[in-house]
Design a protein around this motif. Structure first.
Motif, PDB file in Angstrom:
ATOM      1  N   VAL A 301      10.107  -3.827 -12.597  1.00 14.85           N
ATOM      2  CA  VAL A 301       9.495  -5.122 -12.869  1.00 14.85           C
ATOM      3  C   VAL A 301       8.178  -5.274 -12.117  1.00 14.85           C
ATOM      4  CG1 VAL A 301       9.835  -7.631 -12.809  1.00 14.85           C
ATOM      5  CG2 VAL A 301      11.792  -6.116 -13.195  1.00 14.85           C
ATOM      6  N   TRP A 302       8.151  -4.838 -10.858  1.00 16.40           N
ATOM      7  CA  TRP A 302       6.962  -4.967 -10.010  1.00 16.40           C
ATOM      8  C   TRP A 302       6.616  -3.616  -9.399  1.00 16.40           C
ATOM      9  CZ3 TRP A 302       4.346  -9.460 -10.116  1.00 16.40           C
ATOM     10  CH2 TRP A 302       5.035 -10.603 -10.521  1.00 16.40           C
ATOM     11  N   PRO A 303       5.314  -3.331  -9.193  1.00 17.90           N
ATOM     12  CA  PRO A 303       4.950  -2.075  -8.517  1.00 17.90           C
ATOM     13  C   PRO A 303       5.369  -2.120  -7.052  1.00 17.90           C
ATOM     14  CG  PRO A 303       3.008  -3.455  -8.846  1.00 17.90           C
ATOM     15  CD  PRO A 303       4.139  -4.124  -9.587  1.00 17.90           C
ATOM     16  N   ARG A 304       5.566  -0.936  -6.470  1.00 15.93           N
ATOM     17  CA  ARG A 304       5.948  -0.846  -5.059  1.00 15.93           C
ATOM     18  C   ARG A 304       4.842  -0.134  -4.286  1.00 15.93           C
ATOM     19  NH1 ARG A 304      10.685  -1.567  -2.603  1.00 15.93           N
ATOM     20  NH2 ARG A 304      11.885  -1.419  -4.537  1.00 15.93           N
ATOM     21  N   CYS A 305       4.528  -0.657  -3.124  1.00 12.85           N
ATOM     22  CA  CYS A 305       3.483  -0.072  -2.288  1.00 12.85           C
ATOM     23  C   CYS A 305       3.970   1.238  -1.674  1.00 12.85           C
ATOM     24  CB  CYS A 305       3.074  -1.052  -1.191  1.00 12.85           C
ATOM     25  SG  CYS A 305       1.819  -0.401  -0.055  1.00 12.85           S
ATOM     26  N   SER A 306       3.201   2.302  -1.851  1.00  6.50           N
ATOM     27  CA  SER A 306       3.563   3.595  -1.286  1.00  6.50           C
ATOM     28  C   SER A 306       3.332   3.642   0.216  1.00  6.50           C
ATOM     29  CB  SER A 306       2.737   4.706  -1.954  1.00  6.50           C
ATOM     30  OG  SER A 306       3.065   4.813  -3.321  1.00  6.50           O
ATOM     31  N   GLY A 307       2.672   2.627   0.751  1.00  8.18           N
ATOM     32  CA  GLY A 307       2.446   2.568   2.187  1.00  8.18           C
ATOM     33  C   GLY A 307       3.538   1.828   2.935  1.00  8.18           C
ATOM     34  N   CYS A 308       3.797   0.573   2.541  1.00  9.03           N
ATOM     35  CA  CYS A 308       4.758  -0.262   3.278  1.00  9.03           C
ATOM     36  C   CYS A 308       6.124  -0.336   2.603  1.00  9.03           C
ATOM     37  CB  CYS A 308       4.209  -1.669   3.463  1.00  9.03           C
ATOM     38  SG  CYS A 308       4.132  -2.648   1.938  1.00  9.03           S
ATOM     39  N   ASP A 309       6.245   0.162   1.382  1.00  7.58           N
ATOM     40  CA  ASP A 309       7.487   0.211   0.599  1.00  7.58           C
ATOM     41  C   ASP A 309       7.909  -1.156   0.069  1.00  7.58           C
ATOM     42  OD1 ASP A 309       9.472   2.024  -0.484  1.00  7.58           O
ATOM     43  OD2 ASP A 309      10.941   1.042   0.795  1.00  7.58           O
ATOM     44  N   GLU A 310       7.089  -2.174   0.253  1.00 10.49           N
ATOM     45  CA  GLU A 310       7.420  -3.497  -0.283  1.00 10.49           C
ATOM     46  C   GLU A 310       6.878  -3.644  -1.697  1.00 10.49           C
ATOM     47  OE1 GLU A 310       6.168  -6.558   2.416  1.00 10.49           O
ATOM     48  OE2 GLU A 310       7.211  -5.658   4.127  1.00 10.49           O
ATOM     49  N   LEU A 311       7.468  -4.565  -2.453  1.00  7.60           N
ATOM     50  CA  LEU A 311       6.985  -4.844  -3.795  1.00  7.60           C
ATOM     51  C   LEU A 311       5.614  -5.503  -3.722  1.00  7.60           C
ATOM     52  CD1 LEU A 311      10.297  -6.231  -5.351  1.00  7.60           C
ATOM     53  CD2 LEU A 311       9.353  -3.929  -5.599  1.00  7.60           C
ATOM     54  N   CYS A 314       0.760  -9.289  -5.459  1.00  5.80           N
ATOM     55  CA  CYS A 314      -0.626  -9.729  -5.595  1.00  5.80           C
ATOM     56  C   CYS A 314      -1.231  -9.151  -6.877  1.00  5.80           C
ATOM     57  CB  CYS A 314      -1.448  -9.315  -4.377  1.00  5.80           C
ATOM     58  SG  CYS A 314      -1.456  -7.544  -4.052  1.00  5.80           S
ATOM     59  N   LYS A 315      -2.299  -9.756  -7.343  1.00  5.04           N
ATOM     60  CA  LYS A 315      -2.912  -9.341  -8.605  1.00  5.04           C
ATOM     61  C   LYS A 315      -3.827  -8.132  -8.432  1.00  5.04           C
ATOM     62  CE  LYS A 315      -2.717 -14.063 -10.417  1.00  5.04           C
ATOM     63  NZ  LYS A 315      -3.502 -15.238 -10.885  1.00  5.04           N
ATOM     64  N   SER A 316      -4.375  -7.965  -7.252  1.00  5.61           N
ATOM     65  CA  SER A 316      -5.310  -6.876  -7.010  1.00  5.61           C
ATOM     66  C   SER A 316      -4.673  -5.831  -6.095  1.00  5.61           C
ATOM     67  CB  SER A 316      -6.594  -7.421  -6.359  1.00  5.61           C
ATOM     68  OG  SER A 316      -7.488  -6.369  -6.050  1.00  5.61           O
ATOM     69  N   PHE A 317      -4.508  -4.618  -6.612  1.00  5.43           N
ATOM     70  CA  PHE A 317      -3.935  -3.530  -5.818  1.00  5.43           C
ATOM     71  C   PHE A 317      -4.500  -2.210  -6.331  1.00  5.43           C
ATOM     72  CE2 PHE A 317      -1.074  -4.545  -9.303  1.00  5.43           C
ATOM     73  CZ  PHE A 317      -0.768  -3.311  -9.860  1.00  5.43           C
ATOM     74  N   ILE A 318      -4.190  -1.134  -5.652  1.00 11.89           N
ATOM     75  CA  ILE A 318      -4.741   0.184  -5.985  1.00 11.89           C
ATOM     76  C   ILE A 318      -3.696   1.030  -6.707  1.00 11.89           C
ATOM     77  CG2 ILE A 318      -5.593   2.357  -5.001  1.00 11.89           C
ATOM     78  CD1 ILE A 318      -6.889   0.713  -2.785  1.00 11.89           C
ATOM     79  N   THR A 319      -4.113   1.662  -7.788  1.00 10.67           N
ATOM     80  CA  THR A 319      -3.255   2.590  -8.517  1.00 10.67           C
ATOM     81  C   THR A 319      -3.910   3.961  -8.530  1.00 10.67           C
ATOM     82  OG1 THR A 319      -2.446   0.811  -9.956  1.00 10.67           O
ATOM     83  CG2 THR A 319      -2.083   3.078 -10.690  1.00 10.67           C
ATOM     84  N   ARG A 328      -4.034  -3.013  -1.084  1.00 14.91           N
ATOM     85  CA  ARG A 328      -5.357  -2.492  -0.714  1.00 14.91           C
ATOM     86  C   ARG A 328      -5.438  -2.169   0.782  1.00 14.91           C
ATOM     87  NH1 ARG A 328      -9.145  -2.156  -4.306  1.00 14.91           N
ATOM     88  NH2 ARG A 328      -8.890  -3.162  -6.339  1.00 14.91           N
ATOM     89  N   GLN A 329      -4.842  -2.998   1.609  1.00 16.45           N
ATOM     90  CA  GLN A 329      -4.932  -2.785   3.055  1.00 16.45           C
ATOM     91  C   GLN A 329      -4.061  -1.639   3.542  1.00 16.45           C
ATOM     92  OE1 GLN A 329      -3.525  -5.312   1.514  1.00 16.45           O
ATOM     93  NE2 GLN A 329      -1.801  -6.242   2.644  1.00 16.45           N
ATOM     94  N   HIS A 330      -3.175  -1.147   2.671  1.00 19.29           N
ATOM     95  CA  HIS A 330      -2.266  -0.064   3.067  1.00 19.29           C
ATOM     96  C   HIS A 330      -2.651   1.295   2.484  1.00 19.29           C
ATOM     97  CE1 HIS A 330       1.039  -3.325   3.719  1.00 19.29           C
ATOM     98  NE2 HIS A 330       0.210  -3.231   4.744  1.00 19.29           N
ATOM     99  N   HIS A 331      -3.751   1.325   1.761  1.00 19.91           N
ATOM    100  CA  HIS A 331      -4.233   2.593   1.180  1.00 19.91           C
ATOM    101  C   HIS A 331      -5.053   3.320   2.244  1.00 19.91           C
ATOM    102  CE1 HIS A 331      -6.823   4.980  -1.765  1.00 19.91           C
ATOM    103  NE2 HIS A 331      -5.586   5.305  -2.100  1.00 19.91           N
TER     104      HIS A 331
END
Length: 346
Positions: A301-311, A314-319, A328-331
């Motif tokens: 349903v939602w993307p997961r951050c490869s840095g912090c492992d949380e869902l 936010c609308k702006s993120f890195i793929t 963005r802050q975890h890339h």
């Protein structure tokens, strides 16, 4: 959850001095392995997290209110103690085996049949690798930061918090379930029990409003459950997972969300369709006619951050090109924190 002071890494073992949590990654600074590999906390914390997950859902009957806890609930985890006599020339002694978890609502014979169908390494016998693996899967399949905004470090504003709260509320009411163990053909009895629980919940809610509403809703629920019986009359059963034959005197797993009439699974087939791992404590998420663990349902349903492992809410993120996603802050580089957009010495 209190992580500092947890044991050494289950992967690195002696080479890890003990869990030292990263400030935002779900990982150990000392060895680099993930939090799950250190299996922090204990049974009490696990039961509290499970209580929060199952509370306010159709599975809330598996929880109990915490006295003086302000509405908090705790998981009524079913433990099983099996005592067998040991034959010897001396006075009789007994060998006791404790299971950290067992399916609820079964007599010991049927529960033991279920356990014996699992691979030995997956049987949650206290003090064994199977019990430790159960705890690791609890942390991996049902991360607390997928269900509780208070455990998330990456929610940046009220809109993201509200979005997550609504998401959790919806999956509790529409997707979350706990498998039930019974013999083939007993789906009707399970359905009847579910209908009775629903009628009781309706009654309890009605008591808080007015007597007239209580009478109308209870009558409706009772009528729905009266048509159910405990035997479906079938002579042949097939596993929904492997489609293989199911023996009538061997326990199977039912999932209420999938319906009690046709869907049942061999215990070893009751797995997440994405990762293939057995669903810990039979907790499943039913989506698009498939069983999923909590982690992989949320990721659908939602993307997961490869840095912090949380869902990522936010609308702006890195793929990335490989499909991985980041806040963005975890890339950034694990060691120096420099953005991965710019090369660093690591």
């Amino acid at each position: 959850m209190s992580l500092r002071g947890a044991g050494v890494c289950l992967v690195c073992k002696g080479s890890c001095s003990g869990f030292q949590p990263h400030s935002w990654r779900k990982a150990c600074v000392a060895c680099g392995c993930c939090t799950v590999d250190h299996a922090p906390d204990g049974d009490l914390e696990d039961d509290q997290r499970m209580g929060r997950l199952l509370g306010d859902s159709p599975c809330s009957h598996l929880t109990a209110k915490v006295k003086g806890g302000g509405g908090l609930r705790v998981y009524k985890r079913n433990r099983m103690i099996v005592t067998n006599p040991v034959v010897s020339r001396k006075d009789p002694t007994f060998n006791t085996t404790t299971y950290d978890w067992a399916p609820a609502g079964l007599n010991q014979k049927l529960a033991m049949q279920y356990m014996e169908l699992l691979p030995e390494g997956q049987r949650p016998v206290s003090g064994t690798a199977g019990a430790l693996e159960r705890r690791r899967q609890l942390l991996s399949q049902l991360p607390v930061y997928d269900q509780d905004p208070m455990k998330c470090q990456s929610l940046s504003d009220e809109e993201e918090v509200s979005t997550m709260i609504l998401f959790v509320k919806r999956f509790k009411q529409e997707v979350l379930g706990v498998g039930e163990v019974a013999l083939p053909g007993e789906g009707g009895a399970l359905k009847d029990a579910a209908a009775q629980r629903m009628a009781k919940e309706v009654k309890d809610r009605s008591d808080k409003t007015n007597a007239e509403c209580h009478q109308n809703q209870t009558a409706t629920s009772s009528a729905g459950s009266s048509a159910v019986n405990g035997n479906d009359g079938k002579t042949e059963y097939r596993c929904t997972g492997c489609h293989g034959e199911v023996v009538k005197d061997i326990p199977v797993v039912y999932a209420e969300r999938a319906g009690y009439h046709d869907a049942l699974w061999h215990p070893t087939c009751f797995v997440c369709s994405e990762c293939g791992h057995g669903l810990v404590d039979l907790v499943y998420f039913w989506s698009n006619q498939k069983l999923l663990c909590g982690r992989h349902y949320c990721e659908s349903v939602w993307p997961r951050c490869s840095g912090c492992d949380e869902l990522i809410f936010c609308k702006s993120f890195i793929t990335a090109k490989d499909g991985r996603t980041w806040h963005r802050q975890h890339h950034c580089c694990w060691k120096c924190g420099q953005s991965l957009d710019s090369p660093c010495q690591h």
